[in-house]
Scaffold this motif. Sequence first.
Motif, PDB file in Angstrom:
ATOM      1  N   ALA A   1     -22.594 -32.293 -11.231  1.00 34.64           N
ATOM      2  CA  ALA A   1     -23.288 -33.498 -10.767  1.00 34.64           C
ATOM      3  C   ALA A   1     -24.800 -33.294 -10.794  1.00 34.64           C
ATOM      4  O   ALA A   1     -25.551 -34.175 -11.239  1.00 34.64           O
ATOM      5  CB  ALA A   1     -22.831 -33.854  -9.355  1.00 34.64           C
ATOM      6  N   ASP A   2     -25.267 -32.133 -10.328  1.00 39.51           N
ATOM      7  CA  ASP A   2     -26.700 -31.843 -10.363  1.00 39.51           C
ATOM      8  C   ASP A   2     -27.203 -31.753 -11.796  1.00 39.51           C
ATOM      9  O   ASP A   2     -28.277 -32.276 -12.127  1.00 39.51           O
ATOM     10  CB  ASP A   2     -26.991 -30.542  -9.618  1.00 39.51           C
ATOM     11  CG  ASP A   2     -26.966 -30.708  -8.115  1.00 39.51           C
ATOM     12  OD1 ASP A   2     -26.863 -31.855  -7.650  1.00 39.51           O
ATOM     13  OD2 ASP A   2     -27.047 -29.697  -7.396  1.00 39.51           O
ATOM     14  N   ALA A   3     -26.439 -31.081 -12.668  1.00 43.36           N
ATOM     15  CA  ALA A   3     -26.856 -30.945 -14.059  1.00 43.36           C
ATOM     16  C   ALA A   3     -26.956 -32.313 -14.733  1.00 43.36           C
ATOM     17  O   ALA A   3     -27.893 -32.578 -15.493  1.00 43.36           O
ATOM     18  CB  ALA A   3     -25.875 -30.052 -14.813  1.00 43.36           C
ATOM     19  N   THR A   4     -25.997 -33.187 -14.458  1.00 37.38           N
ATOM     20  CA  THR A   4     -26.033 -34.538 -15.026  1.00 37.38           C
ATOM     21  C   THR A   4     -27.298 -35.270 -14.597  1.00 37.38           C
ATOM     22  O   THR A   4     -27.959 -35.950 -15.411  1.00 37.38           O
ATOM     23  CB  THR A   4     -24.799 -35.340 -14.583  1.00 37.38           C
ATOM     24  OG1 THR A   4     -23.613 -34.638 -14.936  1.00 37.38           O
ATOM     25  CG2 THR A   4     -24.787 -36.718 -15.242  1.00 37.38           C
ATOM     26  N   THR A   5     -27.647 -35.134 -13.327  1.00 41.02           N
ATOM     27  CA  THR A   5     -28.845 -35.798 -12.809  1.00 41.02           C
ATOM     28  C   THR A   5     -30.092 -35.348 -13.548  1.00 41.02           C
ATOM     29  O   THR A   5     -30.921 -36.164 -13.984  1.00 41.02           O
ATOM     30  CB  THR A   5     -28.999 -35.505 -11.306  1.00 41.02           C
ATOM     31  OG1 THR A   5     -27.818 -35.918 -10.622  1.00 41.02           O
ATOM     32  CG2 THR A   5     -30.200 -36.231 -10.736  1.00 41.02           C
ATOM     33  N   TRP A   6     -30.228 -34.036 -13.733  1.00 38.25           N
ATOM     34  CA  TRP A   6     -31.450 -33.519 -14.355  1.00 38.25           C
ATOM     35  C   TRP A   6     -31.500 -33.810 -15.845  1.00 38.25           C
ATOM     36  O   TRP A   6     -32.591 -34.004 -16.399  1.00 38.25           O
ATOM     37  CB  TRP A   6     -31.575 -32.023 -14.080  1.00 38.25           C
ATOM     38  CG  TRP A   6     -31.811 -31.742 -12.626  1.00 38.25           C
ATOM     39  CD1 TRP A   6     -30.967 -31.109 -11.759  1.00 38.25           C
ATOM     40  CD2 TRP A   6     -32.951 -32.123 -11.854  1.00 38.25           C
ATOM     41  NE1 TRP A   6     -31.514 -31.077 -10.501  1.00 38.25           N
ATOM     42  CE2 TRP A   6     -32.736 -31.685 -10.533  1.00 38.25           C
ATOM     43  CE3 TRP A   6     -34.136 -32.791 -12.166  1.00 38.25           C
ATOM     44  CZ2 TRP A   6     -33.655 -31.908  -9.520  1.00 38.25           C
ATOM     45  CZ3 TRP A   6     -35.059 -33.013 -11.150  1.00 38.25           C
ATOM     46  CH2 TRP A   6     -34.816 -32.561  -9.848  1.00 38.25           C
TER      47      TRP A   6
END
Length: 256
Positions: A113-118
Motif C-alpha cells: 500500500a505504501d509503495a503504491t502511494t509513492w
Amino acid sequence: MTEPTTRGGVAWWLRSYALLFRWALLRLRFVVPLMVLIQIVLSVGIVVGFAFLIPGVDEDPVAAQYLSTGAMAIALIAVCMAFAPSMVSQQKTQGIFDFQRSLPVPRSATLVADATTWVLVALPGLAAGMLAATLRFDLELRVSPLALPAVLLVALTCVSIGYAIAYLVPPMAAQMTTNLVLFFALMFSPINFPEERLPEWLASLHDVLPLTYMAQAIRDTLAVPAEGVSGLPFAVLGLWCLAGLATTQWVMSRRG
C-alpha cells in the motif's frame, strides 16, 4: 462491506491493502501536492538545468539520452528513497509506526500500500521530465514493452531500500542517510553520464550498487539499444528489492 470472518485468505489481504492504501492517501493528503510539485520541478530542472552545464549536449544524442532518462531515475530515487523514508522517520517519532505494527493486517499489505502511494506520487514528475526532454532535445525514443515494468521495478526497489534504512536506524540518522544517497546518486553515480567518466574504483563500486542499474533499466527500455534490452539490470534490481523487502518485513514483524 463486512469484515472477512477468517484471516490469511486473498480476500482478507486485498481488503487490508485497500484500507491501508486509503489510509496512506488520507495521511498524506496535505503534503502530496507539494511533493508532486517538487518532483516535477526536480525532473524538469535536471533536464533543462544540467543542459547548461554540459557543453554541446544538443549536438550529442548520447549525452541527451543519458540526461533525459537519468532525470526519470533521479526523480524516482528522490521520491521513493528520500521523501518516503523521511515520512517513515516521522511516523516512528509520532508513534504511527508502532500503531501500524499492532494492526491485524498482513505486513506485506502495508508495504504494498505504501509503495503504491509513492509510485503514484512519482508518476507526474516522470511524465513531466520525459515531456521536457522530448521538447528540449527532440529525442527519438524506441519504447520497449518492458518500459512500464522497468519503471515499477525501479520504484519498488527504491521504496524497499529506503524503507529498510528508515526502519533499521534512528529517525535522524535515517533522514541524513537517505539525503546522502540522493546526493550521491545525483553527483557521483553514472545516471546522467556514462560510467566511463568515473574513476575505476568508483565505477567498480557501482557494479554492485543498484543506482546504475536503475538508470540503465529505464534508459534501455525507453531507447532500446541495437543489442536489445539487457536482463542484468532487472536481475540486480530484483535482488536488491527482495533484500530491502525482507529487511523491512523483518523489522515490522519483530516484537518490541
